[in-house]
Design a protein around this motif. Structure first.
Motif, PDB file in Angstrom:
ATOM      1  N   GLU A 136      -1.201  -8.775   1.419  1.00 46.09           N
ATOM      2  CA  GLU A 136      -0.846  -8.108   0.303  1.00 46.09           C
ATOM      3  C   GLU A 136       0.658  -7.789   0.583  1.00 46.09           C
ATOM      4  O   GLU A 136       1.520  -7.629   1.557  1.00 46.09           O
ATOM      5  CB  GLU A 136      -1.260  -6.795   0.253  1.00 46.09           C
ATOM      6  N   GLY A 137       1.752  -8.207  -1.195  1.00 44.90           N
ATOM      7  CA  GLY A 137       2.989  -7.945  -1.389  1.00 44.90           C
ATOM      8  C   GLY A 137       3.920  -9.503  -0.762  1.00 44.90           C
ATOM      9  O   GLY A 137       5.124  -9.290  -0.026  1.00 44.90           O
ATOM     10  N   PRO A 157       3.484  -2.951   2.644  1.00 46.34           N
ATOM     11  CA  PRO A 157       2.342  -1.691   2.233  1.00 46.34           C
ATOM     12  C   PRO A 157       1.148  -1.798   3.591  1.00 46.34           C
ATOM     13  O   PRO A 157       1.267  -2.497   4.233  1.00 46.34           O
ATOM     14  CB  PRO A 157       1.644  -2.532   0.851  1.00 46.34           C
TER      15      PRO A 157
END
Length: 386
Positions: free
Chosen positions: A14-15, A47
């Motif tokens: 994620e990210g 995150p």
């Protein structure tokens, strides 16, 4: 875990996008080494979900969510005959590897060898004029017949015309998508995508399978189009457009940029004129590009018969009134009143002649007047020679 699986896993975090991926690889030496770092070593902005993903990977590795997704993605690609090219792989295109932070992984449908051919990117407006579409298709056909692969983005307008031109020139063409390679966008070009693959071309993306056409994907796509290519041809573009971004990226990547000039009254010519002012080569025929880049085609036969030769030898036969209209239009849009004054003809006869020329593909109607198409401009050149 091999480098491809590790890279897919890191990119799934994620990210993490290509820029973050390269920051981590440059810092820790490899994608796998980055995945094995404590979260605090990666970035303070990671995150919460990414921290959880990372902790799970470090406990379970291939049995983690990241590892399982990477294995499933590789399995889906194998089942759908999609190549995965890691940036360290021998088949990864050498030119693309030279750009700043290239795609860590490429998804490819079709022939991977196509990416090793010298490529010319042809880009321009989605809502191009008829003249712009004619030029894109004709330039692409001539460049393809000269040995270049034609690279574009499979969008409507100039992109689609360029791919069609390459096929017309019996050459190869590469479509770079801002979606997953198994999700052709726009759907209107699905048949064209099939034709590209049938002609031994390639469809490429850095996006995972099934990725939707989100707006943020397309600027990333543009850097691949220019990065794969030795030169970029800008056909028509507004000053603020994705096509102009591609041309600017090409200059930043130290690649050649070419632009077709247009009428000062055509807003879609302003992007081309802007790039010419900022270092692009002004071109009038594909011969200008072949002459500039032809040394890259060592060992490939360059086929004769470029635009200016065809125009001079095609033999133009037009009734006097139609020839007069072609000459009166010249390089700029003209209103009916201006054409009537310049040709001295009756308005009714003038409208009939314009309709015939429009059906022949030599002129196109604009708000408030008419202008020559690409075919019309070549006809004008032939008339001047006769």
């Amino acid at each position: 875990m091999d480098a491809l699986t590790a890279s897919l896993s890191l990119l799934r975090l994620e990210g993490i996008g290509p820029a973050s991926y390269w920051q981590l690889v440059e810092r820790f030496g490899s994608a796998l080494a980055a995945l094995r770092q404590p979260p605090e070593n990666l970035t303070r902005k990671l995150p919460d979900r990414a921290r959880a993903q990372l902790a799970e990977f470090q406990r379970l590795e291939m049995d983690s969510e990241l590892g399982q997704w990477a294995l499933a993605e590789r399995q889906r690609c194998a089942e759908e005959c999609i190549y995965l090219l890691h940036w360290e792989h021998d088949s990864y295109p050498a030119l693309l590897k030279e750009i700043t932070r290239p795609p860590p992984v490429l998804y490819l449908c079709g022939n991977p060898d196509t990416l090793s051919l010298p490529q010319i990117a042809v880009v321009g407006a989605r809502r191009a004029s008829r003249a712009g579409l004619d030029n894109a298709q004709a330039f692409a056909a001539e460049l393809a017949s000269s040995g270049f692969a034609i690279t574009s983005g499979l969008a409507l307008g100039v992109d689609a015309a360029a791919h069609k031109g390459a096929l017309q020139g019996a050459g190869k063409t590469v479509a770079v998508l801002g979606t997953g390679v198994n999700r052709v966008y726009p759907r209107r070009n699905a048949v064209l995508a099939e034709q590209i693959l049938a002609a031994d071309g390639a469809i490429v993306s850095e996006m995972p399978l099934g990725t939707a056409p989100e707006a943020g994907n397309f600027p990333r796509r543009n850097r691949i189009i220019s990065g794969l290519s030795v030169g970029t041809l800008l056909v028509e573009a507004a000053v603020r457009s994705g096509s102009l971004i591609t041309a600017r990226l090409a200059l930043e990547q130290n690649r050649e940029v070419f632009a077709i000039p247009g009428s000062i009254h055509n807003p879609l010519a302003r992007g081309c004129h802007h790039m010419i002012k900022h270092g692009a080569h002004l071109v009038e025929t594909s011969a200008d590009i072949v002459e500039h880049l032809g040394g890259l085609l060592s060992g490939m036969a360059q086929q004769p018969g470029l635009f200016e030769e065809k125009a001079a030898t095609a033999g133009v036969s037009l009734p006097g009134e139609q020839g007069a209209i072609i000459r009166a239009l010249g390089g700029d849009p003209r209103s009916i009143e201006q054409l009537a004054r310049d040709t001295g003809g009756d308005t009714g006869e003038l409208m009939a002649c314009l309709l015939h020329l429009e059906l022949e593909g030599l002129v196109e109607q604009l708000p408030g007047g008419y202008q020559l198409t690409g075919s019309g401009a070549r006809t004008l050149s032939a008339l001047a020679e006769s």
